[in-house]
Design a protein around this motif. Structure first.
Motif, mmCIF file in Angstrom:
data_model
loop_
_atom_site.group_PDB
_atom_site.id
_atom_site.type_symbol
_atom_site.label_atom_id
_atom_site.label_comp_id
_atom_site.label_asym_id
_atom_site.label_seq_id
_atom_site.Cartn_x
_atom_site.Cartn_y
_atom_site.Cartn_z
ATOM 1 N N GLU A 1 0.701 -1.126 -0.103
ATOM 2 C CA GLU A 1 -0.090 -0.002 0.024
ATOM 3 C C GLU A 1 0.844 1.497 0.048
ATOM 4 O O GLU A 1 0.648 2.154 -0.765
ATOM 5 N N VAL A 2 1.931 1.124 0.592
ATOM 6 C CA VAL A 2 2.923 2.324 0.918
ATOM 7 C C VAL A 2 3.438 2.859 -0.708
ATOM 8 O O VAL A 2 3.573 3.815 -1.059
ATOM 9 N N ILE A 3 3.672 1.620 -1.443
ATOM 10 C CA ILE A 3 4.324 1.713 -2.687
ATOM 11 C C ILE A 3 3.453 2.115 -3.542
ATOM 12 O O ILE A 3 3.601 3.039 -4.380
ATOM 13 N N LEU A 4 2.143 1.694 -3.427
ATOM 14 C CA LEU A 4 1.262 2.279 -4.263
ATOM 15 C C LEU A 4 0.768 3.404 -3.958
ATOM 16 O O LEU A 4 0.522 4.459 -5.084
ATOM 17 N N ASP A 5 0.850 4.116 -2.940
ATOM 18 C CA ASP A 5 0.819 5.497 -2.528
ATOM 19 C C ASP A 5 1.772 6.414 -3.210
ATOM 20 O O ASP A 5 1.686 7.302 -3.668
ATOM 21 N N ILE B 1 7.088 0.258 -9.460
ATOM 22 C CA ILE B 1 8.337 -0.008 -8.348
ATOM 23 C C ILE B 1 9.251 1.027 -8.528
ATOM 24 O O ILE B 1 9.723 1.535 -7.793
ATOM 25 N N SER B 2 9.509 1.194 -10.218
ATOM 26 C CA SER B 2 10.712 2.354 -10.449
ATOM 27 C C SER B 2 10.049 3.786 -9.936
ATOM 28 O O SER B 2 11.025 4.451 -9.388
ATOM 29 N N GLN B 3 8.938 3.776 -9.988
ATOM 30 C CA GLN B 3 8.339 5.254 -9.823
ATOM 31 C C GLN B 3 8.242 5.470 -8.119
ATOM 32 O O GLN B 3 8.760 6.423 -7.949
ATOM 33 N N GLU C 1 13.404 0.543 2.649
ATOM 34 C CA GLU C 1 12.156 1.377 2.543
ATOM 35 C C GLU C 1 11.143 0.720 1.937
ATOM 36 O O GLU C 1 9.927 0.758 2.199
ATOM 37 N N ILE C 2 11.618 0.082 0.629
ATOM 38 C CA ILE C 2 10.382 -0.705 -0.257
ATOM 39 C C ILE C 2 9.922 -1.707 0.439
ATOM 40 O O ILE C 2 8.599 -1.926 0.391
ATOM 41 N N GLY C 3 10.826 -2.505 1.358
ATOM 42 C CA GLY C 3 10.256 -3.511 2.084
ATOM 43 C C GLY C 3 9.832 -4.958 1.684
ATOM 44 O O GLY C 3 9.421 -5.657 2.640
ATOM 45 N N ILE C 4 9.645 -5.099 0.493
ATOM 46 C CA ILE C 4 9.039 -6.325 0.088
ATOM 47 C C ILE C 4 10.155 -7.081 -1.024
ATOM 48 O O ILE C 4 10.973 -6.340 -1.474
#
Ligand code: FES
Length: 145
Positions: free
Chosen positions: A10-14, A68-70, A99-102
């Protein structure tokens, strides 16, 4: 998927939907473009230094690419704000990956590191900071200029 992974997703998507530091910086002190040749996605990074000419006062990026890149580049802009060029040159990729975490596959890893590679190159061009050896293989795979 664990709740933990879900939270990171969800953080990545945000970050992807609401990228921080998105835009151009006129008259940037340092800038570079990077492209991932596997997919053609690209980011440009612009940096303005503070009065000491070393501390990152503002960092922005533009470009297009996968989530992911953005998102990783958006996270990166927050991570490096207020750090010196030398500190960022020495920033390990693991700090960003944390930070990305996955967990990321090798292909996704290139997506995630596109922004960081480009930023390091921008600093290298402007300040002569080193491109760490561990990045040599990665930098060969990314089309940086
Ligand atoms: Fe192109 Fe991720 S698929 S950078």
């Amino acid at each position: 998927m664990s709740e933990f992974d879900q939270m990171y997703r969800e953080v990545i998507l945000d970050h992807y939907k609401n990228p921080r530091g998105h835009g151009l910086l006129e008259g940037a002190d340092a800038e570079a473009e990077g492209q991932n040749p596997l997919c053609g996605d690209e980011v440009s990074i612009y940096v303005a230094f503070g009065e000491d000419g070393e501390t990152i006062d503002e960092v922005k990026f533009s470009g297009r690419g996968c989530a992911i890149s953005q998102a990783a580049t958006s996270m990166l802009t927050e991570l490096v704000q207020g750090r010196t060029a030398t500190e960022v040159a020495g920033l390990s990729r693991d700090e960003l990956l944390d930070e990305i975490g996955i967990p990321l596959t090798p292909v996704r890893l290139k997506c995630a590191l596109l922004g960081l590679s480009t930023l390091k190159l921008a600093l290298h061009k402007a300040k002569g900071t080193s491109l760490p050896q561990e990045w040599a293989g990665m930098a060969d795979d990314l089309d940086l200029k």
